[in-house]
Motif scaffolding. Structure first.
Motif, PDB file in Angstrom:
ATOM      1  N   GLU A   1       0.814  -1.207   0.000  1.00 58.47           N
ATOM      2  CA  GLU A   1       0.000   0.000   0.000  1.00 58.47           C
ATOM      3  C   GLU A   1       0.856   1.269   0.000  1.00 58.47           C
ATOM      4  O   GLU A   1       0.502   2.266  -0.664  1.00 58.47           O
TER       5      GLU A   1
ATOM      6  N   LYS B   1       0.854   7.288  -6.437  1.00 62.89           N
ATOM      7  CA  LYS B   1      -0.406   7.971  -6.702  1.00 62.89           C
ATOM      8  C   LYS B   1      -0.252   9.485  -6.609  1.00 62.89           C
ATOM      9  O   LYS B   1      -0.971  10.247  -7.281  1.00 62.89           O
TER      10      LYS B   1
ATOM     11  N   GLU C   1       0.496   4.502  -2.627  1.00 60.89           N
ATOM     12  CA  GLU C   1       0.261   5.885  -2.198  1.00 60.89           C
ATOM     13  C   GLU C   1       1.351   6.817  -2.718  1.00 60.89           C
ATOM     14  O   GLU C   1       1.075   7.953  -3.120  1.00 60.89           O
TER      15      GLU C   1
END
Length: 263
Positions: free
Chosen positions: A85, A92, A89
Motif C-alpha cells: 500500500e 499515486k 500511495e
C-alpha cells in the motif's frame, strides 16, 4: 644359537623361495595381442557407487524443493505483497516515478522540476538486518528498524545548460543527511557509470565536505533540496522501499531456484 640351528631354520625358507621362483618362471605369460578383448576392455569397479548417475534425480532434490516451497509459503503468510500500500500511495501522488528492474539491486526515483531533471539512486545492498541477542530472556515485540540507505542525487538541466550537481546523502530516520555536493562541468560525469566516465572523474575537485560549509550555506542547500521534493517523505520512503525490494528479490530467488531444482 649354533650355526646348525640357524641352518635348520633357514633351510626350509630357501626351499620355499626357490619353489615360488620356479613356479613364477613356469607360469605362461599372456601376450597383450592374444588377450581376450573383454579382458583388455575391462574397467575398474568403483567402490563408492554401482548406481548409474541420472541428471536431475539426486536424492536431495525432493527435500530441497520441499524446503524452498515451505520458505515461499512462510514469506507469503508473513504478509508479503508484490505491491504494498505505501508504494501505491507514493506513486499515486504523481511526483516521482520508480525505475526498478527485477534482478537488479539499484532503484532510481525520477522527477522533473522546472527545466531540471532530478534522480535519486539507491541500492538494496545497504540493508543489513541487525540481530539482537537475548540471553535467558525472550525478546519482546520487535521494534521497527529504520535502515540507513545511501542515495546519490543528481540534478541536471537541458543539454544546452552546462554541468550538473551530484549530491551524496544518507536517508535515515526521515531525513537526508548531506555528505557532499559535487559540481561537474560535464553533466555526463554526474550520471554515467562507464569506466571512461569513472576515469575522467578521478582527480577532479568535488567540493568540500558538506559539514565544513558555512552554516548559512548548509541551510540554503537544505531548502533547495526540500523545494525539489527531496524531503522527509522521500527520506522515509527510500529505506522502506529498499526493504520491500530486497524481500521481493528474495522471493524471486526462491521461486527461480525451486523451478531449477524441479526440472
Amino acid at each position: 644359537m649354533s650355526l646348525r640351528s640357524l641352518r635348520a631354520i633357514t633351510g626350509p625358507l630357501r626351499v620355499l623361495a626357490a619353489s615360488r621362483s620356479t613356479a613364477a618362471r613356469a607360469a605362461p605369460r599372456i601376450s597383450s595381442a592374444l588377450a581376450p578383448r573383454a579382458f583388455m576392455n575391462a574397467q575398474p569397479v568403483r567402490a563408492f557407487s554401482l548406481t548409474p548417475y541420472v541428471r536431475g534425480s539426486g536424492e536431495t532434490d525432493v527435500s530441497l524443493s520441499g524446503t524452498l516451497e515451505a520458505e515461499i509459503q512462510y514469506e507469503k503468510e508473513a504478509g508479503y505483497e508484490s505491491v504494498p500500500e505505501f508504494v501505491k500511495e507514493f506513486t499515486k501522488a504523481g511526483v516521482w516515478t520508480i525505475d526498478d528492474a527485477t534482478g537488479h539491486d539499484e532503484v532510481t526515483l525520477k522527477r522533473s522540476f522546472g527545466n531540471e531533471t532530478i534522480s535519486v539512486v539507491f541500492s538494496i545492498a545497504d540493508i543489513d538486518t541487525p540481530q539482537s541477542e537475548t540471553e535467558g530472556e525472550e525478546a519482546e515485540d520487535e521494534a521497527s528498524v529504520s535502515y540507513p540507505v545511501r542515495c546519490s542525487i543528481t540534478i541536471s538541466k537541458p543539454k544546452n545548460a552546462p554541468g550538473a550537481l551530484s549530491i551524496d546523502t544518507l536517508a535515515q530516520e526521515g531525513s537526508f543527511v548531506i555528505e557532499n555536493i559535487a559540481y561537474y562541468n560535464d553533466a555526463s560525469l554526474a550520471t554515467d557509470l562507464t569506466a571512461e566516465a569513472d576515469w575522467k572523474r578521478r582527480g577532479l575537485y568535488i567540493g568540500p565536505q558538506f559539514d565544513h560549509l558555512d552554516v548559512g550555506v548548509q541551510e540554503e542547500f537544505e531548502k533547495f533540496l526540500d523545494e525539489r521534493g527531496i524531503n522527509s517523505t522521500v527520506a522515509l520512503f527510500v529505506p522502506e522501499y529498499a526493504a520491500h525490494k530486497e524481500q521481493r528479490e528474495y522471493m524471486k530467488w526462491l521461486e527461480s531456484v525451486k523451478s531449477f531444482i524441479d526440472v
